[in-house]
Design a protein around this motif. Structure first.
Motif, PDB file in Angstrom:
ATOM      1  N   ALA A 130       0.857  -1.198   0.000  1.00  9.56           N
ATOM      2  CA  ALA A 130       0.000   0.000   0.000  1.00  9.56           C
ATOM      3  C   ALA A 130       0.889   1.242   0.000  1.00  9.56           C
ATOM      4  O   ALA A 130       2.041   1.201   0.433  1.00  9.56           O
ATOM      5  N   GLU A 131       0.339   2.345  -0.486  1.00  6.87           N
ATOM      6  CA  GLU A 131       1.098   3.592  -0.489  1.00  6.87           C
ATOM      7  C   GLU A 131       1.224   4.116   0.940  1.00  6.87           C
ATOM      8  O   GLU A 131       0.257   4.127   1.698  1.00  6.87           O
ATOM      9  N   ALA A 132       2.425   4.522   1.322  1.00  6.81           N
ATOM     10  CA  ALA A 132       2.649   5.098   2.650  1.00  6.81           C
ATOM     11  C   ALA A 132       1.878   6.408   2.778  1.00  6.81           C
ATOM     12  O   ALA A 132       1.651   7.110   1.790  1.00  6.81           O
ATOM     13  N   VAL A 133       1.464   6.719   3.999  1.00 10.87           N
ATOM     14  CA  VAL A 133       0.713   7.952   4.229  1.00 10.87           C
ATOM     15  C   VAL A 133       1.666   9.058   4.691  1.00 10.87           C
ATOM     16  O   VAL A 133       2.839   8.819   4.976  1.00 10.87           O
ATOM     17  N   ASP A 134       1.130  10.253   4.784  1.00 12.87           N
ATOM     18  CA  ASP A 134       1.902  11.449   5.109  1.00 12.87           C
ATOM     19  C   ASP A 134       2.148  11.528   6.615  1.00 12.87           C
ATOM     20  O   ASP A 134       1.452  12.243   7.343  1.00 12.87           O
ATOM     21  N   THR A 135       3.151  10.793   7.090  1.00 11.15           N
ATOM     22  CA  THR A 135       3.438  10.790   8.525  1.00 11.15           C
ATOM     23  C   THR A 135       3.955  12.147   8.992  1.00 11.15           C
ATOM     24  O   THR A 135       3.796  12.491  10.159  1.00 11.15           O
ATOM     25  N   GLY A 136       4.550  12.927   8.093  1.00 11.38           N
ATOM     26  CA  GLY A 136       4.978  14.275   8.456  1.00 11.38           C
ATOM     27  C   GLY A 136       3.799  15.143   8.860  1.00 11.38           C
ATOM     28  O   GLY A 136       3.861  15.875   9.862  1.00 11.38           O
ATOM     29  N   ALA A 137       2.700  15.080   8.104  1.00 12.11           N
ATOM     30  CA  ALA A 137       1.488  15.840   8.442  1.00 12.11           C
ATOM     31  C   ALA A 137       0.890  15.334   9.746  1.00 12.11           C
ATOM     32  O   ALA A 137       0.404  16.117  10.566  1.00 12.11           O
ATOM     33  N   ALA A 156      -9.682  20.467  28.999  1.00 14.74           N
ATOM     34  CA  ALA A 156      -9.639  19.227  29.775  1.00 14.74           C
ATOM     35  C   ALA A 156      -9.407  18.017  28.888  1.00 14.74           C
ATOM     36  O   ALA A 156      -8.817  17.026  29.317  1.00 14.74           O
ATOM     37  N   SER A 157      -9.890  18.074  27.643  1.00 17.16           N
ATOM     38  CA  SER A 157      -9.663  16.953  26.730  1.00 17.16           C
ATOM     39  C   SER A 157      -9.867  17.394  25.291  1.00 17.16           C
ATOM     40  O   SER A 157     -10.616  18.320  25.016  1.00 17.16           O
ATOM     41  N   VAL A 158      -9.165  16.701  24.400  1.00 20.55           N
ATOM     42  CA  VAL A 158      -9.302  16.875  22.961  1.00 20.55           C
ATOM     43  C   VAL A 158      -9.444  15.484  22.365  1.00 20.55           C
ATOM     44  O   VAL A 158      -8.670  14.586  22.700  1.00 20.55           O
ATOM     45  N   ASP A 159     -10.441  15.287  21.503  1.00 23.23           N
ATOM     46  CA  ASP A 159     -10.620  14.013  20.804  1.00 23.23           C
ATOM     47  C   ASP A 159     -10.797  14.301  19.322  1.00 23.23           C
ATOM     48  O   ASP A 159     -11.761  14.971  18.934  1.00 23.23           O
ATOM     49  N   LEU A 160      -9.877  13.807  18.509  1.00 20.08           N
ATOM     50  CA  LEU A 160      -9.968  13.928  17.055  1.00 20.08           C
ATOM     51  C   LEU A 160     -10.142  12.527  16.503  1.00 20.08           C
ATOM     52  O   LEU A 160      -9.228  11.708  16.570  1.00 20.08           O
ATOM     53  N   GLU A 161     -11.351  12.246  15.984  1.00 20.10           N
ATOM     54  CA  GLU A 161     -11.637  10.899  15.464  1.00 20.10           C
ATOM     55  C   GLU A 161     -12.746  10.946  14.443  1.00 20.10           C
ATOM     56  O   GLU A 161     -13.812  11.478  14.738  1.00 20.10           O
ATOM     57  N   PRO A 162     -12.511  10.405  13.293  1.00 18.97           N
ATOM     58  CA  PRO A 162     -11.229   9.924  12.797  1.00 18.97           C
ATOM     59  C   PRO A 162     -10.413  11.048  12.162  1.00 18.97           C
ATOM     60  O   PRO A 162     -10.961  12.038  11.695  1.00 18.97           O
ATOM     61  N   VAL A 163      -9.123  10.851  12.175  1.00 17.54           N
ATOM     62  CA  VAL A 163      -8.198  11.677  11.402  1.00 17.54           C
ATOM     63  C   VAL A 163      -7.730  10.779  10.263  1.00 17.54           C
ATOM     64  O   VAL A 163      -7.055   9.776  10.499  1.00 17.54           O
ATOM     65  N   VAL A 164      -8.142  11.091   9.037  1.00 20.65           N
ATOM     66  CA  VAL A 164      -7.774  10.274   7.885  1.00 20.65           C
ATOM     67  C   VAL A 164      -6.445  10.800   7.351  1.00 20.65           C
ATOM     68  O   VAL A 164      -6.361  11.936   6.887  1.00 20.65           O
ATOM     69  N   VAL A 165      -5.422   9.960   7.439  1.00 24.54           N
ATOM     70  CA  VAL A 165      -4.093  10.347   6.968  1.00 24.54           C
ATOM     71  C   VAL A 165      -3.916   9.747   5.579  1.00 24.54           C
ATOM     72  O   VAL A 165      -3.919   8.530   5.405  1.00 24.54           O
ATOM     73  N   ALA A 166      -3.787  10.616   4.598  1.00 22.33           N
ATOM     74  CA  ALA A 166      -3.691  10.220   3.193  1.00 22.33           C
ATOM     75  C   ALA A 166      -2.221  10.237   2.756  1.00 22.33           C
ATOM     76  O   ALA A 166      -1.361  10.692   3.505  1.00 22.33           O
ATOM     77  N   PRO A 167      -1.937   9.774   1.544  1.00 23.43           N
ATOM     78  CA  PRO A 167      -0.560   9.862   1.059  1.00 23.43           C
ATOM     79  C   PRO A 167      -0.032  11.295   1.023  1.00 23.43           C
ATOM     80  O   PRO A 167       1.173  11.516   1.159  1.00 23.43           O
ATOM     81  N   HIS A 168      -0.929  12.257   0.854  1.00 21.23           N
ATOM     82  CA  HIS A 168      -0.525  13.672   0.876  1.00 21.23           C
ATOM     83  C   HIS A 168      -1.518  14.431   1.739  1.00 21.23           C
ATOM     84  O   HIS A 168      -2.628  14.705   1.307  1.00 21.23           O
ATOM     85  N   GLY A 169      -1.155  14.728   2.973  1.00 21.41           N
ATOM     86  CA  GLY A 169      -2.009  15.483   3.868  1.00 21.41           C
ATOM     87  C   GLY A 169      -2.941  14.597   4.682  1.00 21.41           C
ATOM     88  O   GLY A 169      -2.846  13.369   4.654  1.00 21.41           O
ATOM     89  N   LEU A 170      -3.836  15.247   5.400  1.00 21.03           N
ATOM     90  CA  LEU A 170      -4.789  14.543   6.249  1.00 21.03           C
ATOM     91  C   LEU A 170      -6.065  15.348   6.369  1.00 21.03           C
ATOM     92  O   LEU A 170      -6.108  16.515   6.004  1.00 21.03           O
ATOM     93  N   ALA A 171      -7.108  14.710   6.883  1.00 20.26           N
ATOM     94  CA  ALA A 171      -8.398  15.372   7.105  1.00 20.26           C
ATOM     95  C   ALA A 171      -8.935  14.955   8.461  1.00 20.26           C
ATOM     96  O   ALA A 171      -8.981  13.766   8.776  1.00 20.26           O
TER      97      ALA A 171
END
Length: 196
Positions: A130-137, A156-171
């Protein structure tokens, strides 16, 4: 249909009821809807699935890029302070407790180690061709969450779900931030881990 026209196709249609969030296995999400006919068909299907009460509980969203679904969280522990957490989203990760943690503020080395510590990390780096995702982002987002929690003690808390990490960037497709009054501290010094 108007929302999809404004956003532009393809879109996703999702139920927003709390018991259906992050549960695609229940069939409450329709993805890659490329035109009005497909959107209307998906709406009828979800309306029937949810017993006719779907109209007030559906949302149209622009399609996120394809990638690996992850979860980023930060919580404040009264004993040690803020903790940054990372894992892959989904039932297998939840069932296996495949989550890694670091104290806040996190460094660039901390977040690089954090994403590599989970057992499912190979999915981020091109497992089985599979293509590696953008771990830098991804690392940049983890650093920003760490900095946010460190800078704003009322968080007190932060929850980000889901964070879709793509080959270029994330959402970031879902985000919750809980704000609370500052806890009363009885000690006067900085928090520190002790070794026994």
């Amino acid at each position: 249909v108007r929302a999809a026209g404004t956003l532009g196709y393809p879109v996703a249609l999702k139920a927003t009821a709390p018991h259906l969030r992050h549960r695609p296995d229940l069939g409450s999400v329709r993805l890659d809807l490329t035109d009005e006919a497909g959107l209307r068909r998906a709406h009828r299907e979800l309306d029937a699935l949810l017993g006719g009460a779907a109209q007030a509980e559906l949302v149209v969203q622009r399609m996120a890029p394809r990638g690996v679904d992850t979860v980023i969280a930060a919580t404040v522990d009264p004993a040690v302070g803020a903790i940054l957490s990372f894992g892959l989203a989904g039932a297998p990760a939840e069932l296996l407790g495949d989550t890694a943690h670091r104290l806040v503020p996190a460094t660039d080395q901390d977040v690089a180690g954090l994403i590599r510590e989970v057992r499912a990390a190979p999915l981020l780096f091109g497992w089985r061709g599979a293509e590696a995702v953008d771990t830098g982002a991804l690392e940049e987002l983890l650093l920003r969450v760490s900095q946010l929690v460190d800078d704003v003690p009322e968080i007190a808390s932060v929850d980000l779900e889901p964070v879709v990490v793509a080959p270029h960037g994330l959402a970031i497709l879902g985000a919750r931030v809980r704000v609370a009054p500052l806890p009363v501290r009885s000690d006067l010094g900085p928090r520190a881990m002790s070794t026994l």
